[in-house]
Write an enzyme that holds these catalytic residues in place. Structure first.
Site, mmCIF file in Angstrom:
data_model
loop_
_atom_site.group_PDB
_atom_site.id
_atom_site.type_symbol
_atom_site.label_atom_id
_atom_site.label_comp_id
_atom_site.label_asym_id
_atom_site.label_seq_id
_atom_site.Cartn_x
_atom_site.Cartn_y
_atom_site.Cartn_z
ATOM 1 N N GLN A 14 51.978 41.730 44.114
ATOM 2 C CA GLN A 14 52.605 40.552 43.521
ATOM 3 C C GLN A 14 53.883 40.909 42.759
ATOM 4 O OE1 GLN A 14 50.378 38.827 40.248
ATOM 5 N NE2 GLN A 14 50.919 36.749 40.877
ATOM 6 N N TYR A 133 37.825 48.373 34.677
ATOM 7 C CA TYR A 133 39.238 48.127 34.971
ATOM 8 C C TYR A 133 40.102 48.434 33.752
ATOM 9 C CZ TYR A 133 43.558 45.432 35.483
ATOM 10 O OH TYR A 133 44.871 45.047 35.498
#
Length: 296
Positions: A14, A133
Site C-alpha cells: 500500500q 505483530y
C-alpha cells in the site's frame, strides 16, 4: 540531490505503491517488491543493494502486516519485521547510505484510560506490546537503529488508500455501504487515520531533508499520522457521509463484540510533535484527507 538514489523496499504494498508514484529530488525511485527482494535473506539484500553509496536512501515499507495471523506465525512475522530491517541496516551502514524504516502504533500497549497522544520517548525500553505483530515491529525498530545509527524510524497508524477496491478499512467500508443496509463498527478503539498519499508525501519531504541537513533526523524515531483522532466507528461514519450515505447506518459496538486472535490497542493516537520539531510539514487532518481520497 539528483545524484542520490532512493530505493523503496516493499514497493508492491500500500505505502510502497504510493512512494513509487512520486519523485525524490526530481528522480524516480527504484522499487523492490517481495518477488524481487526477500528481506529475510541477508545475502539477497546485500546483492540487491550492492550499488548503494553515500547519500542514497532506502525506505523500508516491507512488513508482515497480518496482525491476527502473526499470533500463530511468529517466525514469519519476526523474519520480515525484525530480521528484514536488520539486514537493510547492515547494508546502509556499510555504504554510508540512510535507512528510513516505517513502523507502527502497535508498538505501544494502548490502554483505554489513556488520553494523551504517545510521544516517541513514551516507549520504555522494557515495553511489552500485546501482539506478536507489535513485538516484531518493535524489534525491527531496534534492529534498524542498532544496525545503522543514522537510520530514521517513522511510526504511523491506521493507513488507508480509500479506493473502492482497496483492502484497507476505508475501502472495506465503501463496499459494505453498498452491500448492507446497516453495519456495526467498533467504537472503543481510538487512533489517527492516515491517508497513504499524505504519508508518502511526508516521506518524500523527509528524504529530501536528509540530503540538505543529514543530521536533523539521523538516529531518531518520529511519528507521522493524519492530524486529529477518532474511533473506527467515527471513520466508518465519515466514509458513509463522504459517499453520500446516511452515517447513522453505522452503529457503534465494542471490541468485545468482535473478538480477534490479537488484542487491539484501545488508544494508539501518536503525537506528531517530533515530526514538526524536525522541521517537517505535519500531515493534514484525517477528515480532510478522507474527503480527498474519496473524491479521487
Amino acid at each position: 540531490m539528483g545524484d542520490h538514489a532512493v530505493y523503496v523496499v516493499g514497493a508492491g504494498g500500500q505505502l510502497g505503491r504510493a512512494l513509487m508514484a512520486r519523485t525524490f529530488g526530481g528522480g524516480a525511485p527504484i522499487g523492490f517488491g517481495s518477488a524481487e527482494l526477500d528481506v529475510t535473506d541477508a545475502a539477497a539484500v546485500a546483492s540487491a543493494l550492492a550499488g548503494l553509496g553515500p547519500g542514497d536512501v532506502v525506505i523500508n515499507a516491507a512488513a508482515y502486516t497480518d496482525v491476527d495471523g502473526a499470533e500463530t506465525d511468529r517466525a514469519a512475522a519476526y523474519a520480515v519485521n525484525a530480521a528484514g530491517p536488520a539486514h537493510l541496516a547492515e547494508v546502509t551502514a556499510a555504504a554510508g547510505a540512510r535507512l528510513i524504516h516505517v513502523s507502527t502504533d502497535y508498538v505501544f500497549t494502548g490502554e483505554a484510560a489513556r488520553t494523551v497522544p504517545f510521544e516517541p520517548a513514551d516507549l520504555d525500553p522494557e515495553a511489552a506490546p500485546t501482539t506478536v505483530y507489535g513485538a516484531s515491529k518493535l524489534a525491527g525498530e531496534w534492529a534498524a537503529l542498532r544496525g545503522d545509527p543514522t537510520a530514521t524510524v517513522v511510526r504511523t497508524s491506521w493507513v488507508f488508500t480509500g479506493g473502492p477496491d482497496s483492502n484497507d478499512f476505508v475501502g472495506t467500508m465503501r463496499r459494505l455501504e453498498a452491500a448492507r443496509p446497516e453495519i456495526s463498527v467498533v467504537d472503543d478503539q481510538r487512533g489517527s487515520p492516515t491517508y497513504v498519499d499524505d504519508l508518502a508525501d511526508g516521506l518524500v519531504e523527509l528524504v529530501e531533508q536528509t540530503w540538505v541537513v543529514p543530521a536533523a533526523t539521523a538516529g531518531k524515531v518520529m511519528h507521522a499520522t493524519g492530524a486529529g483522532d477518532g474511533t473506527w466507528c467515527d471513520l466508518a461514519r465519515a466514509v458513509f457521509a463522504g459517499v453520500g450515505a446516511d452515517p447513522q447506518r453505522v452503529h457503534p459496538c465494542t471490541t468485545a463484540d468482535f473478538p480477534r486472535p490479537a488484542p487491539r490497542p484501545a488508544f494508539s493516537v501518536l503525537s506528531n510533535d517530533s515530526w514538526r520539531a524536525a522541521g517537517l510539514t505535519p500531515l493534514r487532518d484525517w477528515r480532510a484527507a478522507l474527503t480527498a481520497s474519496l473524491d479521487r
